[in-house]
Write a protein that holds these residues in place. Structure first.
Motif, PDB file in Angstrom:
ATOM      1  N   GLY A   1      31.535  22.276 -28.119  1.00 36.17           N
ATOM      2  CA  GLY A   1      30.311  22.023 -27.984  1.00 36.17           C
ATOM      3  C   GLY A   1      29.554  21.641 -26.506  1.00 36.17           C
ATOM      4  N   LEU A   2      28.687  21.976 -25.883  1.00 33.31           N
ATOM      5  CA  LEU A   2      28.166  21.842 -24.645  1.00 33.31           C
ATOM      6  C   LEU A   2      26.848  21.909 -24.742  1.00 33.31           C
ATOM      7  CD1 LEU A   2      30.202  24.431 -22.331  1.00 33.31           C
ATOM      8  CD2 LEU A   2      30.742  21.992 -22.835  1.00 33.31           C
TER       9      LEU A   2
ATOM     10  N   LEU B   1      42.248  16.233 -18.609  1.00 31.49           N
ATOM     11  CA  LEU B   1      42.259  16.884 -19.849  1.00 31.49           C
ATOM     12  C   LEU B   1      43.055  18.131 -19.835  1.00 31.49           C
ATOM     13  CD1 LEU B   1      38.740  15.684 -21.400  1.00 31.49           C
ATOM     14  CD2 LEU B   1      41.292  14.889 -22.033  1.00 31.49           C
ATOM     15  N   SER B   2      42.706  18.866 -18.641  1.00 29.93           N
ATOM     16  CA  SER B   2      43.385  20.375 -18.707  1.00 29.93           C
ATOM     17  C   SER B   2      44.691  20.477 -18.328  1.00 29.93           C
ATOM     18  CB  SER B   2      42.552  21.108 -17.629  1.00 29.93           C
ATOM     19  OG  SER B   2      42.622  20.341 -16.384  1.00 29.93           O
ATOM     20  N   ARG B   3      45.181  19.121 -17.571  1.00 30.16           N
ATOM     21  CA  ARG B   3      46.609  19.326 -17.207  1.00 30.16           C
ATOM     22  C   ARG B   3      47.407  18.842 -18.408  1.00 30.16           C
ATOM     23  NH1 ARG B   3      44.897  16.033 -12.693  1.00 30.16           N
ATOM     24  NH2 ARG B   3      45.759  13.951 -13.836  1.00 30.16           N
ATOM     25  N   HIS B   4      46.927  18.039 -19.459  1.00 31.60           N
ATOM     26  CA  HIS B   4      47.701  17.829 -20.711  1.00 31.60           C
ATOM     27  C   HIS B   4      47.695  18.797 -21.639  1.00 31.60           C
ATOM     28  CE1 HIS B   4      47.538  14.197 -18.610  1.00 31.60           C
ATOM     29  NE2 HIS B   4      48.729  13.631 -19.241  1.00 31.60           N
ATOM     30  N   ASN B   5      46.505  19.498 -21.685  1.00 36.59           N
ATOM     31  CA  ASN B   5      46.263  20.803 -22.601  1.00 36.59           C
ATOM     32  C   ASN B   5      46.565  20.751 -24.169  1.00 36.59           C
ATOM     33  OD1 ASN B   5      45.241  23.250 -22.493  1.00 36.59           O
ATOM     34  ND2 ASN B   5      47.137  24.317 -21.781  1.00 36.59           N
ATOM     35  N   HIS B   6      46.306  19.597 -24.725  1.00 39.66           N
ATOM     36  CA  HIS B   6      46.426  19.405 -26.206  1.00 39.66           C
ATOM     37  C   HIS B   6      45.150  19.374 -26.865  1.00 39.66           C
ATOM     38  CE1 HIS B   6      50.742  18.290 -25.654  1.00 39.66           C
ATOM     39  NE2 HIS B   6      50.284  17.229 -24.912  1.00 39.66           N
ATOM     40  N   LEU B   7      44.113  19.374 -26.070  1.00 32.44           N
ATOM     41  CA  LEU B   7      42.666  19.255 -26.691  1.00 32.44           C
ATOM     42  C   LEU B   7      42.341  20.179 -27.410  1.00 32.44           C
ATOM     43  CD1 LEU B   7      40.439  16.995 -26.339  1.00 32.44           C
ATOM     44  CD2 LEU B   7      39.598  18.429 -24.594  1.00 32.44           C
ATOM     45  N   GLN B   8      41.686  20.133 -28.721  1.00 31.08           N
ATOM     46  CA  GLN B   8      41.368  21.119 -29.508  1.00 31.08           C
ATOM     47  C   GLN B   8      39.878  20.812 -29.933  1.00 31.08           C
ATOM     48  OE1 GLN B   8      43.467  20.050 -33.366  1.00 31.08           O
ATOM     49  NE2 GLN B   8      45.616  20.583 -32.461  1.00 31.08           N
ATOM     50  N   LYS B   9      39.189  19.893 -29.393  1.00 33.45           N
ATOM     51  CA  LYS B   9      37.781  19.835 -29.745  1.00 33.45           C
ATOM     52  C   LYS B   9      36.977  18.954 -28.635  1.00 33.45           C
ATOM     53  CE  LYS B   9      34.246  18.317 -33.142  1.00 33.45           C
ATOM     54  NZ  LYS B   9      34.276  17.748 -34.605  1.00 33.45           N
ATOM     55  N   LEU B  10      36.155  19.516 -27.989  1.00 33.75           N
ATOM     56  CA  LEU B  10      35.403  19.021 -26.931  1.00 33.75           C
ATOM     57  C   LEU B  10      34.006  18.930 -27.318  1.00 33.75           C
ATOM     58  CD1 LEU B  10      35.306  17.710 -24.031  1.00 33.75           C
ATOM     59  CD2 LEU B  10      35.348  19.872 -23.127  1.00 33.75           C
ATOM     60  N   ASN B  11      33.340  17.954 -27.104  1.00 31.57           N
ATOM     61  CA  ASN B  11      31.835  17.861 -27.138  1.00 31.57           C
ATOM     62  C   ASN B  11      31.202  17.006 -25.886  1.00 31.57           C
ATOM     63  OD1 ASN B  11      29.979  18.564 -29.211  1.00 31.57           O
ATOM     64  ND2 ASN B  11      31.054  17.516 -30.642  1.00 31.57           N
ATOM     65  N   PHE B  12      30.602  17.582 -25.177  1.00 33.88           N
ATOM     66  CA  PHE B  12      30.049  17.315 -24.018  1.00 33.88           C
ATOM     67  C   PHE B  12      28.460  17.252 -23.691  1.00 33.88           C
ATOM     68  CE2 PHE B  12      28.867  16.482 -19.598  1.00 33.88           C
ATOM     69  CZ  PHE B  12      30.037  15.638 -19.095  1.00 33.88           C
ATOM     70  N   TRP B  13      27.770  15.997 -23.859  1.00 34.04           N
ATOM     71  CA  TRP B  13      26.412  16.174 -23.943  1.00 34.04           C
ATOM     72  C   TRP B  13      26.063  15.703 -22.247  1.00 34.04           C
ATOM     73  CZ3 TRP B  13      23.166  16.267 -28.444  1.00 34.04           C
ATOM     74  CH2 TRP B  13      23.953  16.369 -29.401  1.00 34.04           C
ATOM     75  N   GLY B  14      25.572  16.311 -21.704  1.00 34.47           N
ATOM     76  CA  GLY B  14      24.949  16.034 -20.076  1.00 34.47           C
ATOM     77  C   GLY B  14      23.611  15.631 -20.129  1.00 34.47           C
TER      78      GLY B  14
ATOM     79  N   LEU C   1      43.461  14.966 -29.384  1.00 33.91           N
ATOM     80  CA  LEU C   1      43.089  16.282 -29.744  1.00 33.91           C
ATOM     81  C   LEU C   1      41.529  16.337 -29.768  1.00 33.91           C
ATOM     82  CD1 LEU C   1      45.456  16.060 -32.968  1.00 33.91           C
ATOM     83  CD2 LEU C   1      45.995  17.215 -30.821  1.00 33.91           C
ATOM     84  N   GLN C   2      40.723  15.367 -30.024  1.00 37.21           N
ATOM     85  CA  GLN C   2      39.431  15.506 -29.913  1.00 37.21           C
ATOM     86  C   GLN C   2      38.855  14.367 -28.761  1.00 37.21           C
ATOM     87  OE1 GLN C   2      37.786  15.441 -33.937  1.00 37.21           O
ATOM     88  NE2 GLN C   2      39.459  16.045 -34.853  1.00 37.21           N
ATOM     89  N   ILE C   3      37.680  14.918 -28.085  1.00 38.39           N
ATOM     90  CA  ILE C   3      36.997  13.827 -27.597  1.00 38.39           C
ATOM     91  C   ILE C   3      35.428  14.325 -27.230  1.00 38.39           C
ATOM     92  CG2 ILE C   3      37.266  15.409 -25.273  1.00 38.39           C
ATOM     93  CD1 ILE C   3      37.954  12.512 -23.672  1.00 38.39           C
ATOM     94  N   THR C   4      34.893  13.205 -27.419  1.00 37.85           N
ATOM     95  CA  THR C   4      33.155  13.435 -27.086  1.00 37.85           C
ATOM     96  C   THR C   4      32.802  12.571 -26.158  1.00 37.85           C
ATOM     97  OG1 THR C   4      32.969  13.693 -29.474  1.00 37.85           O
ATOM     98  CG2 THR C   4      30.735  12.883 -28.317  1.00 37.85           C
ATOM     99  N   ILE C   5      32.113  13.173 -24.873  1.00 41.49           N
ATOM    100  CA  ILE C   5      31.681  12.502 -23.914  1.00 41.49           C
ATOM    101  C   ILE C   5      29.983  12.492 -24.019  1.00 41.49           C
ATOM    102  CG2 ILE C   5      31.542  12.197 -21.386  1.00 41.49           C
ATOM    103  CD1 ILE C   5      34.317  13.595 -21.457  1.00 41.49           C
ATOM    104  N   ASP C   6      29.414  11.442 -24.102  1.00 39.74           N
ATOM    105  CA  ASP C   6      27.896  11.578 -24.478  1.00 39.74           C
ATOM    106  C   ASP C   6      27.371  10.799 -23.131  1.00 39.74           C
ATOM    107  OD1 ASP C   6      25.058  11.314 -25.051  1.00 39.74           O
ATOM    108  OD2 ASP C   6      25.505  10.278 -26.947  1.00 39.74           O
TER     109      ASP C   6
ATOM    110  N   THR D   1      44.017  10.040 -31.666  1.00 36.29           N
ATOM    111  CA  THR D   1      43.923  11.309 -31.400  1.00 36.29           C
ATOM    112  C   THR D   1      42.428  11.810 -31.232  1.00 36.29           C
ATOM    113  OG1 THR D   1      43.756  11.939 -33.752  1.00 36.29           O
ATOM    114  CG2 THR D   1      45.848  11.912 -32.944  1.00 36.29           C
ATOM    115  N   ARG D   2      41.514  10.872 -31.587  1.00 36.20           N
ATOM    116  CA  ARG D   2      39.970  11.313 -31.305  1.00 36.20           C
ATOM    117  C   ARG D   2      39.247  10.067 -30.491  1.00 36.20           C
ATOM    118  NH1 ARG D   2      34.888  10.440 -34.204  1.00 36.20           N
ATOM    119  NH2 ARG D   2      36.117   9.194 -35.850  1.00 36.20           N
ATOM    120  N   LEU D   3      38.889  10.459 -29.425  1.00 33.86           N
ATOM    121  CA  LEU D   3      38.166   9.392 -28.522  1.00 33.86           C
ATOM    122  C   LEU D   3      36.521   9.870 -28.392  1.00 33.86           C
ATOM    123  CD1 LEU D   3      40.870   9.422 -25.816  1.00 33.86           C
ATOM    124  CD2 LEU D   3      40.526   7.612 -27.588  1.00 33.86           C
ATOM    125  N   VAL D   4      35.836   8.764 -28.430  1.00 37.83           N
ATOM    126  CA  VAL D   4      34.302   9.067 -28.324  1.00 37.83           C
ATOM    127  C   VAL D   4      33.808   7.992 -27.107  1.00 37.83           C
ATOM    128  CG1 VAL D   4      32.051   8.831 -29.375  1.00 37.83           C
ATOM    129  CG2 VAL D   4      34.118   9.564 -30.798  1.00 37.83           C
TER     130      VAL D   4
END
Length: 395
Positions: free
Chosen positions: A154-155, A117-130, A95-100, A56-59
Motif C-alpha cells: 500500500g503506497l 527492512l530490505s536487508r532482513h527481507n521477511h516483510l510481507q505487508k507494507l503500508n506507507f502513507w507519505g 512481517l507487517q509494517i505501517t508507516i503513516d 510481527t506487526r508494527l505501526v
C-alpha cells in the motif's frame, strides 16, 4: 484451618494473570496497541519485558513524537530516529509494517528505515502513507525494490520509479496505490512483472505523471493482471485508461473478478463504454460500486454514447450488492441502475448515495420516481436503499 483457608483465598484472588497469558495472546494484545504503549508493557513483568521485541506487526505514525509546530524538521528527524531505534532493538521477524507520516514532508530520513527492512527481507505487508502535500512525494529508494517477500503493498503519496534491473515482486498479490506518482509505462511494466496480483486499487485525487509516456489502456491493464479478483479504478486513472473507448466485450472474460469499483464521469463516452465493457465481461461479479464525478470544463459531451439500456450480453447471476455514489438522478445514472437491477437475479441490495447538492425536496421526488419506474427487476427481494451524505464533523 481458618488461616489456611484465608491464605488460599488470597492466592486465588491475586494470581499473576498477566504473566500467565499464553504467548499468542500477549502477541495479539501488543499488536493492537500503539508502539509506544507496547514498549511500555516491558515494565509489567519479566515475561513481558521483551515481548514487544518479537511483534510481527508494527505501526508507526507522526504522532509518536511531539515538538513545537514550527519545528517540523526536528520532528521528522526524531521520528525517523525513533522508528530506526525500535527496528534495531527488535529481535523477531517483522512481517507487517505501517508507516503513516501524512503530516511530514519526508525525504531521505526514511531511506535508512527502508534499507534496514530490505536487508532482513521477511516483510510481507507494507503500508506507507507519505505527505498529503500535493507538491511533495516521498521518492522510494532503490532498496525498496528488493523487498522480495512482499505480498501486500500500500503506497500513498509516493514517487514510484523502479530501477532498470527491477524484476518485480514475485509474491505480490495486493496493490493499493493512492496518489502515487507513476507513469503509465512504469505501471504497465510493474504489473506485468508481478504475476500473482489479485487485488488492484488505483486511486488518484489529482493528476500526476500518469498521462506521460506510452498510452496504457484498460485492455492492456487487464492483460497484466489475469488473476484479478478485486479492481478499483478512480480519478485520472479512469480517464486515461478509457482513452479511445473499449470493445463491446473483452476477448477473454474476467471470470475471477468478484468486486469492481469505478469512479467515472457519466458525460464521458469512453468512460461509460469502459464501465459497460468491464461489467459485461465479468460474469461472476458479486459487488459493483460506481462513483460519479462532475465533468471538467474542457470535456466535450458526446452524443455517440453506447446504449446503456441494451441488456444483451449481460449475465450478472452472482451480483449481490450494487452501489451508486454521488447520485444526481441523471438519465445515464438511472440507465445504469435499471440495467443492473434487470440482470441481477441474486441481488440483495441496491444502495443509492445521493450527491451533497441534492436537496431534501429533490430527494423526495427522486425516491418517488424511482420507486414508480416501470423497469424489470430480476430480483424481487432486492432492497433499494437511499442514503444522504453524512455531515462533516464540526471543527
Amino acid at each position: 484451618m481458618a488461616s489456611q483457608s484465608s491464605k488460599m483465598k488470597v492466592q486465588c484472588l491475586n494470581p499473576d494473570r498477566i504473566s500467565s497469558l499464553p504467548q499468542d495472546i500477549t502477541g495479539n494484545i501488543l499488536t493492537r496497541m500503539p508502539i509506544r504503549d507496547a514498549i511500555r508493557t516491558s515494565i509489567l513483568s519479566r515475561k513481558w519485558r521483551s515481548g514487544w521485541k518479537s511483534m510481527t506487526r508494527l505501526v508507526f505514525n507522526d504522532k509518536m513524537v511531539t515538538v513545537p509546530s514550527n519545528r517540523q524538521q526536528l520532528k521528522k528527524y526524531k521520528l525517523a530516529s525513533a522508528i530506526l531505534d525500535v527496528l534495531l532493538m527488535h529481535t523477531g521477524s517483522i512481517l507487517q509494517i505501517t508507516i503513516d507520516v501524512v503530516e511530514l514532508d519526508v525525504d531521505s530520513e526514511f531511506n535508512q528505515i527502508i534499507c534496514y527492512l530490505s536487508r532482513h527481507n521477511h516483510l510481507q505487508k507494507l503500508n506507507f502513507w507519505g505527505s498529503l502535500e500535493k507538491k511533495h512525494c516521498y521518492k522510494l529508494p532503490s532498496s525498496f525494490f528488493s523487498l522480495q517477500g512482499l505480498e501486500f503493498l500500500g503506497l500513498h503519496n509516493c514517487l514510484f520509479r523502479p530501477p532498470i534491473i527491477f524484476d518485480g515482486f514475485s509474491k505480490l498479490s495486493t496493490v493499493h496505490f493512492a496518489n502515487v506518482d507513476i507513469t503509465s509505462k512504469t505501471l504497465q511494466l510493474f504489473l506485468s512483472k508481478c504475476p500473482l496480483i489479485t487485488v488492484l486499487h488505483l486511486i488518484c485525487d489529482y493528476s500526476r505523471d500518469f498521462a506521460t509516456g506510452n498510452k496504457f489502456t484498460f485492455v492492456e491493464l487487464l492483460q497484466c493482471v489475469p488473476l484479478i479478483e478485486n479492481l478499483v479504478i478512480k480519478g485520472p486513472y479512469m480517464k486515461h485508461l478509457s482513452a479511445g473507448g473499449m470493445p463491446h466485450k473483452l476477448p477473454t472474460s474476467l471470470v475471477q473478478l468478484k468486486c469492481l469499483s469505478l469512479g467515472m464521469c457519466y458525460d464521458e463516452e469512453y468512460e461509460v463504454s469502459s464501465a459497460l465493457c468491464l461489467i459485461r465481461s465479468s460474469p461472476n461479479l458479486e459487488k459493483v460500486v460506481l462513483t460519479g464525478y462532475d465533468k471538467s470544463d474542457t470535456t466535450q459531451i458526446s452524443k455517440n454514447f453506447p446504449d446503456i439500456q441494451d441488456y444483451s450480453g449481460f449475465a450478472l447471476d452472482h451480483l449481490e450488492f450494487f452501489c451508486m455514489k454521488w447520485f444526481t438522478y441523471e438519465d445515464r445514472q438511472v440507465d445504469f441502475l435499471k440495467l443492473i437491477m434487470a440482470k441481477s437475479p441474486m441481488l440483495k441490495r441496491a444502495q443509492i448515495e445521493l450527491y451533497e447538492s441534492v436537496s431534501l425536496e429533490e430527494e423526495n421526488e427522486l425516491v418517488r420516481d424511482l420507486l414508480q419506474l416501470p423497469f424489470p427487476r430480476a430480483s424481487l427481494s432486492a432492497k433499494l436503499i437511499f442514503k444522504r451524505p453524512e455531515p462533516e464533523p464540526a471543527s
